[in-house]
Design an enzyme around this catalytic site. Structure first.
Site, PDB file in Angstrom:
ATOM      1  N   CYS A   2       0.876  -1.172   0.000  1.00 25.39           N
ATOM      2  CA  CYS A   2       0.000   0.000   0.000  1.00 25.39           C
ATOM      3  C   CYS A   2       0.906   1.212   0.000  1.00 25.39           C
ATOM      4  O   CYS A   2       1.588   1.494   0.991  1.00 25.39           O
ATOM      5  CB  CYS A   2      -0.904   0.004   1.231  1.00 25.39           C
ATOM      6  SG  CYS A   2      -1.973   1.465   1.310  1.00 25.39           S
ATOM      7  N   GLU A 104      -3.547   0.933  -6.530  1.00 26.91           N
ATOM      8  CA  GLU A 104      -2.514  -0.011  -6.951  1.00 26.91           C
ATOM      9  C   GLU A 104      -2.383   0.105  -8.461  1.00 26.91           C
ATOM     10  O   GLU A 104      -3.319   0.528  -9.153  1.00 26.91           O
ATOM     11  CB  GLU A 104      -2.853  -1.450  -6.558  1.00 26.91           C
ATOM     12  CG  GLU A 104      -2.724  -1.754  -5.081  1.00 26.91           C
ATOM     13  CD  GLU A 104      -1.311  -1.669  -4.532  1.00 26.91           C
ATOM     14  OE1 GLU A 104      -0.369  -1.410  -5.323  1.00 26.91           O
ATOM     15  OE2 GLU A 104      -1.142  -1.868  -3.324  1.00 26.91           O
TER      16      GLU A 104
END
Length: 218
Positions: A2, A104
């Site tokens: 992340c 992402e």
């Protein structure tokens, strides 16, 4: 992993769920939160005090780690409880990182296509985090990650460890340090709640808080 997320929900929407007192101060919506900045977090100092919201530095480097020691932004769920760098924080200094979703990049495309990943019902998420005192006395944190599940796996092989509502209180309990007990009472959300869509490559440039256009489908 992340490495970028968004938090734009109003303070009461996530703070109340985590048991933190309501305050009148409004948080500035941030649609593109990068590492190496101050981020909103929730922690609890003792069982006699409710959780509270504060700003932590997104970058984990304990006071005792001198010089060029690493400053990771993530810690792997598989090793966070046993790693010499993280285990003390895992036992005593756990926190929550509220978010509305994270980004992402799909590495199978050229250029890499960013995706916004969130709950289908658009409710706020709570990333499991750990924190430590940094050399300058401030607090720095890392977001715990796990192997990607559900829809998120189509974009990346890792994702934040997102806790379900019943896990928020025990995760913040500073007196709960036994690893096996934590495993039994702390759980991630159902993978079926997660969805994602491609977004503009404007998110590649973390200049300022951004705006809602960053999470619109591309």
């Amino acid at each position: 992993m992340c490495g970028r997320f968004a938090l734009y929900s109003a303070y009461p929407k996530f703070a109340t769920k985590a048991g933190a007192p309501t305050i009148s101060e409004e948080l500035t919506p941030r649609y593109n939160v990068p590492p190496g900045t101050w981020i909103t977090a929730i922690r609890r100092l003792s069982e006699d005090e409710p959780p509270h919201v504060e700003e932590l530095w997104w970058g984990y480097k304990p006071r005792w780690a001198k010089g060029k020691a690493s400053q990771p932004i993530n810690a792997r769920a598989e090793t966070v409880a046993t790693s010499g760098y993280f285990k003390a924080a895992f036992q005593k200094h756990r926190c929550l990182i509220p978010a509305d979703g994270w980004y992402e990049w799909d590495k199978t495309t050229t250029p890499k296509q960013p995706h916004f990943i969130c709950r289908e019902d658009r409710e706020p998420l709570f990333f499991a985090g750990i924190y430590t005192e940094r050399e300058d006395g401030s607090l720095g944190c890392a977001i715990i990650t796990e192997p990607a599940r559900g829809s998120a796996h189509k974009v990346h092989d890792r994702m934040p460890l997102i806790l379900d509502d019943e896990s928020l209180e025990p995760w913040l309990d500073p007196d709960l340090s036994d690893q096996e007990t934590l495993r039994n009472v702390v759980h991630h959300i159902d993978a079926g709640l997660i969805t994602h869509w491609p977004v503009s490559t404007k998110v590649n440039r973390p200049n300022g808080p951004g705006d809602e256009s960053l999470i619109n489908p591309a």
